[in-house]
Design a protein around this motif. Sequence first.
Motif, PDB file in Angstrom:
ATOM      1  N   ARG A   5       1.071  -1.305  -0.089  1.00  0.00           N
ATOM      2  CA  ARG A   5      -0.071  -0.027   0.002  1.00  0.00           C
ATOM      3  C   ARG A   5       1.012   1.219   0.110  1.00  0.00           C
ATOM      4  N   SER A   6       0.515   2.162  -0.853  1.00  0.00           N
ATOM      5  CA  SER A   6       1.033   3.416  -0.809  1.00  0.00           C
ATOM      6  C   SER A   6       0.222   4.453  -0.516  1.00  0.00           C
ATOM      7  N   VAL A  42     -13.904   7.972  -3.091  1.00  0.00           N
ATOM      8  CA  VAL A  42     -13.785   7.511  -4.628  1.00  0.00           C
ATOM      9  C   VAL A  42     -12.739   6.076  -4.770  1.00  0.00           C
ATOM     10  N   TYR A  43     -13.586   5.221  -5.372  1.00  0.00           N
ATOM     11  CA  TYR A  43     -12.754   3.896  -5.356  1.00  0.00           C
ATOM     12  C   TYR A  43     -12.690   3.539  -6.915  1.00  0.00           C
ATOM     13  N   ARG A  44     -11.784   3.300  -7.427  1.00  0.00           N
ATOM     14  CA  ARG A  44     -11.726   2.881  -9.073  1.00  0.00           C
ATOM     15  C   ARG A  44     -10.747   1.594  -9.163  1.00  0.00           C
ATOM     16  N   ASN A  71       1.357  -3.831  -8.761  1.00  0.00           N
ATOM     17  CA  ASN A  71       0.678  -4.563  -7.420  1.00  0.00           C
ATOM     18  C   ASN A  71       0.858  -3.716  -6.167  1.00  0.00           C
ATOM     19  N   ILE A  72       0.188  -2.430  -6.401  1.00  0.00           N
ATOM     20  CA  ILE A  72       0.155  -1.641  -5.114  1.00  0.00           C
ATOM     21  C   ILE A  72      -1.155  -0.978  -5.015  1.00  0.00           C
ATOM     22  N   ASP A  73      -1.654  -0.987  -3.996  1.00  0.00           N
ATOM     23  CA  ASP A  73      -3.000  -0.387  -3.505  1.00  0.00           C
ATOM     24  C   ASP A  73      -2.653   1.080  -2.985  1.00  0.00           C
ATOM     25  N   MET A  74      -3.396   1.809  -3.863  1.00  0.00           N
ATOM     26  CA  MET A  74      -2.776   3.171  -3.750  1.00  0.00           C
ATOM     27  C   MET A  74      -4.236   4.198  -2.968  1.00  0.00           C
TER      28      MET A  74
END
Length: 151
Positions: free
Chosen positions: A3-4, A149-151, A82-85
């Motif tokens: 996660r970033s 906001v999620y995308r 492969n990062i959850d921003m």
Amino acid sequence: MDRSVSVRGIAVLDGKLLCVRLKPYPGAIQGEYDFWCLPGGGVDGGEPILDAFKREMVEELGIEPKTGRLLYVHQFIRKDKNIDMLEFFFHIENPEDYRHVDLAKTTHGTEEIEEIGFVDPGTTHILPDFLTTDDLAGFIAGNEPPRFVYR
């Protein structure tokens, strides 16, 4: 998946949005950075979010923001890395101070930023896309809670 966490500033002046065009990183695909985005950057481990926001704005633009309310929380997956921003967008209440930014007087601006300015969100390619479709001035003037906001 890692996660970033990052912070960004929303400054609106005369209907225009303060944005930056970033310099491509080594190895970037040609045209990959052909968009504008909000100034800001990453939160260091253990760093308070508001401290990170002020630090990033000063590092990149050389001006301390008058921090307003949290406007957006944006989460998206960078599948290529492969990062959850996770991004936190804060209102900047002193947009007029950013009319004439001198990147040469910053610690990071000349390294990271290709161009800076107040741009028309209706005619400029800005990421994330919701910045071009939401009524930012109306949202800022209102008293709504932050938008997620999620995308």
